[in-house]
Design a protein around this motif. Structure first.
Motif, mmCIF file in Angstrom:
data_model
loop_
_atom_site.group_PDB
_atom_site.id
_atom_site.type_symbol
_atom_site.label_atom_id
_atom_site.label_comp_id
_atom_site.label_asym_id
_atom_site.label_seq_id
_atom_site.Cartn_x
_atom_site.Cartn_y
_atom_site.Cartn_z
ATOM 1 N N ARG A 274 0.823 -1.207 0.000
ATOM 2 C CA ARG A 274 0.000 0.000 0.000
ATOM 3 C C ARG A 274 0.861 1.262 0.000
ATOM 4 N NH1 ARG A 274 -3.681 -3.363 2.681
ATOM 5 N NH2 ARG A 274 -5.894 -2.923 2.257
ATOM 6 N N TYR A 275 1.823 1.298 0.902
ATOM 7 C CA TYR A 275 2.662 2.490 0.984
ATOM 8 C C TYR A 275 3.503 2.670 -0.275
ATOM 9 C CZ TYR A 275 1.240 3.934 5.562
ATOM 10 O OH TYR A 275 0.483 4.427 6.599
ATOM 11 N N ASP A 276 4.005 1.597 -0.841
ATOM 12 C CA ASP A 276 4.735 1.700 -2.116
ATOM 13 C C ASP A 276 3.852 2.328 -3.187
ATOM 14 O OD1 ASP A 276 7.046 0.645 -1.093
ATOM 15 O OD2 ASP A 276 6.822 -1.329 -2.030
ATOM 16 N N ARG A 277 2.591 1.913 -3.236
ATOM 17 C CA ARG A 277 1.669 2.435 -4.257
ATOM 18 C C ARG A 277 1.362 3.907 -4.024
ATOM 19 N NH1 ARG A 277 -2.007 -0.855 -3.339
ATOM 20 N NH2 ARG A 277 -3.550 0.412 -2.230
ATOM 21 N N TRP A 278 1.040 4.273 -2.771
ATOM 22 C CA TRP A 278 0.706 5.673 -2.483
ATOM 23 C C TRP A 278 1.887 6.595 -2.758
ATOM 24 C CZ3 TRP A 278 -1.402 3.734 2.798
ATOM 25 C CH2 TRP A 278 -2.701 3.259 2.635
ATOM 26 N N ILE A 279 3.080 6.159 -2.389
ATOM 27 C CA ILE A 279 4.260 7.003 -2.577
ATOM 28 C C ILE A 279 4.633 7.090 -4.049
ATOM 29 C CG2 ILE A 279 6.733 7.161 -2.069
ATOM 30 C CD1 ILE A 279 6.034 5.963 0.720
ATOM 31 N N ALA A 280 4.464 6.001 -4.799
ATOM 32 C CA ALA A 280 4.783 6.015 -6.228
ATOM 33 C C ALA A 280 3.877 6.968 -7.004
ATOM 34 C CB ALA A 280 4.675 4.607 -6.802
ATOM 35 N N GLU A 281 2.640 7.126 -6.541
ATOM 36 C CA GLU A 281 1.689 7.954 -7.279
ATOM 37 C C GLU A 281 2.086 9.427 -7.278
ATOM 38 O OE1 GLU A 281 -1.978 6.971 -5.374
ATOM 39 O OE2 GLU A 281 -2.234 5.097 -6.478
ATOM 40 N N ASP A 282 2.355 9.993 -6.096
ATOM 41 C CA ASP A 282 2.684 11.430 -6.026
ATOM 42 C C ASP A 282 3.478 11.760 -4.767
ATOM 43 O OD1 ASP A 282 0.771 11.080 -4.123
ATOM 44 O OD2 ASP A 282 -0.481 12.783 -4.705
ATOM 45 N N VAL B 262 2.625 15.610 7.217
ATOM 46 C CA VAL B 262 3.297 14.307 7.211
ATOM 47 C C VAL B 262 3.957 14.041 5.860
ATOM 48 C CG1 VAL B 262 2.882 11.809 7.239
ATOM 49 C CG2 VAL B 262 1.857 13.276 8.996
ATOM 50 N N THR B 263 5.166 13.522 5.905
ATOM 51 C CA THR B 263 5.829 12.943 4.735
ATOM 52 C C THR B 263 5.727 11.434 4.860
ATOM 53 O OG1 THR B 263 7.400 14.774 4.544
ATOM 54 C CG2 THR B 263 8.008 12.683 3.501
ATOM 55 N N LEU B 264 5.114 10.806 3.877
ATOM 56 C CA LEU B 264 4.949 9.356 3.962
ATOM 57 C C LEU B 264 6.295 8.654 3.836
ATOM 58 C CD1 LEU B 264 1.773 8.056 2.109
ATOM 59 C CD2 LEU B 264 2.086 8.698 4.497
ATOM 60 N N ARG B 265 6.541 7.766 4.784
ATOM 61 C CA ARG B 265 7.702 6.883 4.738
ATOM 62 C C ARG B 265 7.156 5.486 4.994
ATOM 63 N NH1 ARG B 265 11.547 2.768 5.758
ATOM 64 N NH2 ARG B 265 13.495 3.632 6.610
ATOM 65 N N GLY C 33 2.874 10.409 -2.043
ATOM 66 C CA GLY C 33 1.952 10.201 -0.926
ATOM 67 C C GLY C 33 1.139 11.424 -0.560
ATOM 68 N N LYS C 34 1.263 12.506 -1.335
ATOM 69 C CA LYS C 34 0.594 13.759 -0.978
ATOM 70 C C LYS C 34 -0.934 13.631 -0.971
ATOM 71 C CE LYS C 34 4.349 16.637 -2.726
ATOM 72 N NZ LYS C 34 4.764 17.638 -3.748
ATOM 73 N N GLU C 35 -1.485 12.954 -1.978
ATOM 74 C CA GLU C 35 -2.940 12.816 -2.046
ATOM 75 C C GLU C 35 -3.467 12.008 -0.865
ATOM 76 O OE1 GLU C 35 -6.455 11.107 -5.051
ATOM 77 O OE2 GLU C 35 -4.382 11.296 -5.756
ATOM 78 N N ARG C 36 -2.756 10.953 -0.517
ATOM 79 C CA ARG C 36 -3.181 10.122 0.605
ATOM 80 C C ARG C 36 -3.145 10.918 1.906
ATOM 81 N NH1 ARG C 36 -6.230 5.813 2.170
ATOM 82 N NH2 ARG C 36 -5.462 5.014 4.139
ATOM 83 N N VAL C 37 -2.073 11.649 2.133
ATOM 84 C CA VAL C 37 -1.952 12.449 3.358
ATOM 85 C C VAL C 37 -3.048 13.504 3.411
ATOM 86 C CG1 VAL C 37 -0.522 14.157 4.545
ATOM 87 C CG2 VAL C 37 0.507 12.044 3.685
ATOM 88 N N ALA C 38 -3.309 14.169 2.293
ATOM 89 C CA ALA C 38 -4.342 15.203 2.263
ATOM 90 C C ALA C 38 -5.715 14.624 2.575
ATOM 91 C CB ALA C 38 -4.358 15.890 0.894
ATOM 92 N N ALA C 39 -6.003 13.439 2.060
ATOM 93 C CA ALA C 39 -7.303 12.812 2.316
ATOM 94 C C ALA C 39 -7.463 12.470 3.793
ATOM 95 C CB ALA C 39 -7.451 11.560 1.458
#
Length: 269
Positions: free
Chosen positions: A94-102, A123-126, A104-110
């Motif tokens: 999941r985290y690989d996918r969210w981070i690869a997209e942008d 937050v910066t996704l790690r 992780g910015k969209e996920r964090v914003a949501a």
């Protein structure tokens, strides 16, 4: 100020008031293990400072599942590749996918839009970088801990951390004290079986994802509720009963839990 509570030999719990979530520190002779990293950079920084007040040892990190309140401090607790972050294979994906997209910015914003927690938007996704498909044993020096996926329940990627020499299990959100379980990503027809597998480990103390440490009796009581929910859902589906009607009679009163159970039985989940 939040402080550590030692629930067993060198197993310390840091109970964050926001969402009443637990981070845990397990100490060995040569290293430490940090279990879950909280929600925001500020929370994680406070946790890191608290760890350094206890030990100078290097640490590794475990995420018990993918939810933000257990992972979003990863970038603070594991700022580079030298600090391993372990999680179930599905959590890592999941985290690989969210981070690869942008990044992780969209996920964090949501998540920040859904939960009113100061600093969440920064937050910066790690993501995790060490996968646990089933079971992994980590050596902390003079002490081992087992990371185990016992089955699906709260999510499809729940890990428990077993500290055998202390008879402690860190359960993540497979168990909660003081609040009903969250069913957003849940598997209601499998959850009780997963908790039964946890009980078979024979812990003296169980640390849930949220709330107070639990005794074996408290764990057994929550297992009984999850089992009753499972069978209420199975019976309701068989009888074509509305989800709302079943939820009103079942433990926890969650319409979403019944809907997810029905979707699974319909082959839609």
């Amino acid at each position: 100020m939040t402080d550590w509570v030692e629930v067993a030999d060198r197993v310390l719990v840091w109970r964050q008031p926001v969402l009443d979530v637990n981070a845990v520190l397990v100490l060995g002779d040569a290293g430490a293990l940090v279990v879950d990293t909280l929600s925001t950079p500020a929370q994680a920084t406070e946790l890191a400072d608290a760890i350094r007040r206890v030990t100078p040892l290097p640490w590794r990190v475990v995420n018990t599942h993918h939810h933000f309140d257990h992972c979003y401090g990863n970038a603070v607790l594991a700022p580079d590749a030298d600090t391993e972050v372990w999680a179930h294979t599905e959590c890592l994906a999941r985290y690989d996918r969210w981070i690869a997209e942008d990044g992780g910015k969209e996920r964090v914003a949501a998540i920040a839009a859904e939960f009113d927690i100061p600093g969440l938007e920064t937050v910066t996704l790690r993501g995790p970088d060490r996968a646990v498909p089933g079971e992994v044993t980590l050596d902390l020096g003079g002490r081992t801990v087992d990371l185990r996926h016992l089955g699906r329940g709260h999510t499809d990627n729940d890990l428990v951390v077993v500290v055998p020499d202390a008879a402690v299990v860190l359960a993540g959100d497979l168990l909660e004290d003081g609040a009903p379980p969250s069913f957003d990503d849940s598997w209601p027809l499998e959850w009780a079986g997963t908790v039964a597998a946890l009980i078979e480990l024979g812990p003296s103390t169980v640390v849930p994802g949220h709330g107070n440490p639990m005794t074996p009796d408290a764990v057994a009581a929550q297992h009984a509720e999850l089992a009753a929910l499972e069978w209420a859902c199975r019976d309701g589906w068989r009888d074509h009963a509305p989800a709302e009607e079943v939820a009103a009679k079942a433990p926890f009163g969650s319409v979403l839990a019944v809907q997810r159970a029905y979707a699974f039985l319909d082959g839609a989940l």
